[in-house]
Design a protein around this motif. Structure first.
Motif, PDB file in Angstrom:
ATOM      1  N   VAL A 177      74.600 125.752  17.606  1.00  0.00           N
ATOM      2  CA  VAL A 177      75.565 124.698  17.953  1.00  0.00           C
ATOM      3  C   VAL A 177      75.530 123.520  16.975  1.00  0.00           C
ATOM      4  N   HIS A 178      74.547 123.503  16.099  1.00  0.00           N
ATOM      5  CA  HIS A 178      74.495 122.535  15.002  1.00  0.00           C
ATOM      6  C   HIS A 178      74.528 123.320  13.687  1.00  0.00           C
ATOM      7  N   ALA A 179      74.795 122.612  12.592  1.00  0.00           N
ATOM      8  CA  ALA A 179      74.754 123.251  11.279  1.00  0.00           C
ATOM      9  C   ALA A 179      73.344 123.806  11.036  1.00  0.00           C
ATOM     10  N   PRO A 180      73.214 124.971  10.440  1.00  0.00           N
ATOM     11  CA  PRO A 180      74.276 125.798   9.843  1.00  0.00           C
ATOM     12  C   PRO A 180      74.876 126.827  10.796  1.00  0.00           C
ATOM     13  N   GLY A 181      74.585 126.726  12.101  1.00  0.00           N
ATOM     14  CA  GLY A 181      75.249 127.615  13.068  1.00  0.00           C
ATOM     15  C   GLY A 181      74.635 129.000  13.174  1.00  0.00           C
ATOM     16  N   LYS A 182      73.329 129.116  12.903  1.00  0.00           N
ATOM     17  CA  LYS A 182      72.681 130.431  13.041  1.00  0.00           C
ATOM     18  C   LYS A 182      72.042 130.565  14.419  1.00  0.00           C
ATOM     19  N   LYS A 183      71.742 131.819  14.779  1.00  0.00           N
ATOM     20  CA  LYS A 183      71.221 132.051  16.127  1.00  0.00           C
ATOM     21  C   LYS A 183      70.018 132.975  16.145  1.00  0.00           C
ATOM     22  N   GLY A 184      69.213 132.848  17.187  1.00  0.00           N
ATOM     23  CA  GLY A 184      68.130 133.798  17.421  1.00  0.00           C
ATOM     24  C   GLY A 184      66.769 133.132  17.492  1.00  0.00           C
ATOM     25  N   LEU A 185      65.885 133.716  18.306  1.00  0.00           N
ATOM     26  CA  LEU A 185      64.546 133.155  18.480  1.00  0.00           C
ATOM     27  C   LEU A 185      63.765 133.165  17.166  1.00  0.00           C
ATOM     28  N   ASN A 186      63.893 134.286  16.444  1.00  0.00           N
ATOM     29  CA  ASN A 186      63.132 134.352  15.196  1.00  0.00           C
ATOM     30  C   ASN A 186      63.614 133.310  14.197  1.00  0.00           C
ATOM     31  N   HIS A 187      64.909 133.129  14.142  1.00  0.00           N
ATOM     32  CA  HIS A 187      65.451 132.107  13.235  1.00  0.00           C
ATOM     33  C   HIS A 187      64.956 130.711  13.636  1.00  0.00           C
ATOM     34  N   PHE A 188      64.967 130.453  14.931  1.00  0.00           N
ATOM     35  CA  PHE A 188      64.493 129.148  15.415  1.00  0.00           C
ATOM     36  C   PHE A 188      63.045 128.912  14.968  1.00  0.00           C
ATOM     37  N   LEU A 189      62.183 129.878  15.266  1.00  0.00           N
ATOM     38  CA  LEU A 189      60.756 129.656  14.999  1.00  0.00           C
ATOM     39  C   LEU A 189      60.454 129.620  13.498  1.00  0.00           C
ATOM     40  N   THR A 190      61.191 130.427  12.736  1.00  0.00           N
ATOM     41  CA  THR A 190      60.975 130.438  11.280  1.00  0.00           C
ATOM     42  C   THR A 190      61.408 129.091  10.693  1.00  0.00           C
ATOM     43  N   ALA A 191      62.590 128.637  11.091  1.00  0.00           N
ATOM     44  CA  ALA A 191      63.083 127.351  10.571  1.00  0.00           C
ATOM     45  C   ALA A 191      62.145 126.227  10.998  1.00  0.00           C
ATOM     46  N   ALA A 192      61.698 126.255  12.262  1.00  0.00           N
ATOM     47  CA  ALA A 192      60.803 125.194  12.752  1.00  0.00           C
ATOM     48  C   ALA A 192      59.523 125.174  11.911  1.00  0.00           C
ATOM     49  N   HIS A 193      59.008 126.367  11.631  1.00  0.00           N
ATOM     50  CA  HIS A 193      57.762 126.441  10.861  1.00  0.00           C
ATOM     51  C   HIS A 193      57.949 125.859   9.450  1.00  0.00           C
ATOM     52  N   HIS A 194      59.057 126.207   8.832  1.00  0.00           N
ATOM     53  CA  HIS A 194      59.273 125.703   7.471  1.00  0.00           C
ATOM     54  C   HIS A 194      59.548 124.193   7.459  1.00  0.00           C
ATOM     55  N   LEU A 195      60.172 123.706   8.511  1.00  0.00           N
ATOM     56  CA  LEU A 195      60.361 122.255   8.620  1.00  0.00           C
ATOM     57  C   LEU A 195      59.012 121.562   8.752  1.00  0.00           C
ATOM     58  N   LEU A 196      58.149 122.133   9.585  1.00  0.00           N
ATOM     59  CA  LEU A 196      56.809 121.543   9.750  1.00  0.00           C
ATOM     60  C   LEU A 196      56.023 121.630   8.439  1.00  0.00           C
ATOM     61  N   LEU A 197      56.147 122.783   7.791  1.00  0.00           N
ATOM     62  CA  LEU A 197      55.450 122.942   6.513  1.00  0.00           C
ATOM     63  C   LEU A 197      55.955 121.905   5.508  1.00  0.00           C
ATOM     64  N   SER A 198      57.253 121.682   5.506  1.00  0.00           N
ATOM     65  CA  SER A 198      57.820 120.701   4.565  1.00  0.00           C
ATOM     66  C   SER A 198      57.272 119.309   4.862  1.00  0.00           C
ATOM     67  N   HIS A 199      57.065 119.023   6.145  1.00  0.00           N
ATOM     68  CA  HIS A 199      56.467 117.736   6.520  1.00  0.00           C
ATOM     69  C   HIS A 199      55.058 117.626   5.924  1.00  0.00           C
ATOM     70  N   GLY A 200      54.284 118.689   6.077  1.00  0.00           N
ATOM     71  CA  GLY A 200      52.907 118.669   5.569  1.00  0.00           C
ATOM     72  C   GLY A 200      52.862 118.528   4.052  1.00  0.00           C
ATOM     73  N   LEU A 201      53.723 119.284   3.378  1.00  0.00           N
ATOM     74  CA  LEU A 201      53.740 119.240   1.908  1.00  0.00           C
ATOM     75  C   LEU A 201      54.164 117.861   1.419  1.00  0.00           C
TER      76      LEU A 201
END
Ligand code: GCO
Length: 448
Positions: A177-201
């Motif tokens: 429902v927000h950009a980029p408009g992708k769906k799925g549990l795996n997509h959610f958790l993968t994106a969340a992980h990379h966002l967190l990783l980006s925070h750490g880096l």
């Protein structure tokens, strides 16, 4: 009258796509929201942020208004695609210049800037390469963070890496429902992980570069979850809902782990191979503060696990007053949350980096009488004060939002500002809640 500490931040918050407009000006690259708003039906009222408040043009007037309203701090975000049109390599000097002018204007007015590096404006070029599903994006983010920090660290004392990684990943990659408009549990958790990783880096780099005065942190959207009744199943559902929204982000940042109960739940439904050796250590960097964005809380009960509802919990209807978003008004939830974060993750500097409400505001005779919003702010500030009295190290409060703006999938129709915007004429009209805050802030400034 009980007073807030003298050094307390009296802030207002905004984000770049929501207010700036100038979506294609001066060499800015396309970001995922520029693309998303073009999709049929993506935005409820069919509007977009191409012009929004045109803060890009009116930033000087806006800063003046912040000053008049007594704000001491201003939280805003920089648009990655304005600074690096492709998300990497090439820097757009005109984009940097805009933020330079804004920051200088704030400093001239003695308003302290708090800069958010990512409030969801991913350059489209990076989305085309997989966006937050692509691990490389985390590394590009760290490069970009370093570039912006190098430019502005002398003028900006407060830095936020990521804003609401739950929203960016869940609504953008999980529910679509927000950009980029992708769906799925795996997509959610993968994106969340990379966002967190980006925070750490990024945090590691900023801390390596910083002089003593700059503070870095992250802003998480958190809320309190209560069992809707005294059934054991409701209590368990509340724990899962808390894991889904709060602990999945707080635990890696503070403890360098994902919560075990949630790992078990997710492992049954998807594969977690995005998690690589050493990632959690990388995410767990020391931070100087936590920003908490708080709007509402949930009273939940158990419900069947489905693709859309991976944790099997759902909020129930309550009789609490509602905002125009249909969100419950529950200021005690903010108090509970501030105390809970302090108890569970240690006493540390906290900011309420967003808090506010949408109401159906209208200008009548040149005024906006938004008494409900003033009440909402008053009640939540009382919760803040109570939390401080209970030993929470709360250092500031940033109202969401300074201006009415582009409320993502809801478009321009949901008004969160303490300042009304006429989206046709772009006229700014401070609402009664802005004057209420102005007086409240003044009442806290006692000179001994
Ligand atoms: C944020 C928020 C804002 C919203 C606000 C009201 O992430 O910082 O989502 O951008 O406008 O929360 O929904």
């Amino acid at each position: 009258m009980q007073l807030f500490p003298q050094s307390f931040h009296w802030g207002a918050a905004t984000s770049s796509y929501q207010i700036e407009g100038a979506a294609f000006a001066d060499g800015k690259g396309k970001c995922i929201w520029d693309t998303f708003v073009e999709q049929d039906g993506a935005i409820q009222d069919g509007t977009d942020g191409r012009v929004a408040c045109d803060h890009y043009t009116y930033y000087r007037d806006d800063v003046k208004l912040l000053k008049e309203l007594n704000f001491s701090h201003y939280r805003f975000s920089v648009n990655w695609a304005r600074i690096m049109p492709d998300g990497k390599d090439r820097v757009n000097e005109a984009g940097l210049d805009f933020y330079k002018r804004l920051i200088n204007t704030l400093n001239e007015q003695h308003i302290t800037p708090m800069l958010t590096l990512y409030h969801w404006e991913l350059p489209q070029q990076l989305e085309d390469e997989g966006g937050w599903l692509n691990r490389d994006t985390a590394y590009y983010f760290a490069e970009y963070a370093e570039r912006v920090f190098r430019e502005f660290s002398a003028e900006v004392p407060y830095w936020i890496t990521q804003n609401e990684p739950w929203v960016a990943s869940r609504l953008g990659y999980g529910e679509g429902v927000h950009a980029p408009g992708k769906k799925g549990l795996n997509h959610f958790l993968t994106a969340a992980h990379h966002l967190l990783l980006s925070h750490g880096l990024a945090t590691e780099r900023l801390r390596a570069m910083k002089q003593t005065e700059q503070q870095t942190g992250i802003a998480l959207n958190l809320s309190s979850h209560y069992p809707a009744d005294d059934r054991l199943s409701s209590q368990e559902a509340a724990t899962r809902a808390d894991g889904f929204l709060n602990r999945w982000f707080l635990d890696p940042v503070y403890k360098g782990t994902y919560p075990k109960d949630m790992l078990t739940i997710y492992e049954k439904q998807t594969d977690l191979s995005f998690l690589q050796q050493g990632d959690l250590e990388q995410i767990q960097q020391p931070i100087d503060f936590l920003g908490i964005n708080y709007y509402s809380s949930d009273f939940v009960e158990s419900s069947p696990v489905t693709t859309e509802n991976p944790t099997g919990s759902k909020p129930v209807q309550t009789s609490l007053p509602k905002t125009a978003m249909e969100w419950d008004v529950y200021p005690d939830g903010l108090y509970d949350l501030l105390v809970r974060v302090t108890n569970d993750y240690g006493k540390q500097p906290l900011y309420v980096s967003e808090n506010g409400a949408a109401y159906r505001d209208e200008v009548v005779g040149g005024e906006v009488n938004d008494e409900q919003r003033a009440d909402y702010l008053d009640q939540h500030l009382q919760s803040c004060l109570r939390a401080i009295q209970s030993g929470v190290d709360l250092r500031g409060y940033y109202v969401w939002s300074f201006l009415d703006n582009f409320e993502w999938a809801y478009g321009l129709s949901k008004r969160f500002g303490v300042v009304h915007i006429d989206f046709t004429t772009l006229k700014r009209t401070p609402k009664q809640s802005a004057y209420w805050l102005q007086a409240f802030i003044a009442s806290q400034r006692v000179h001994s």
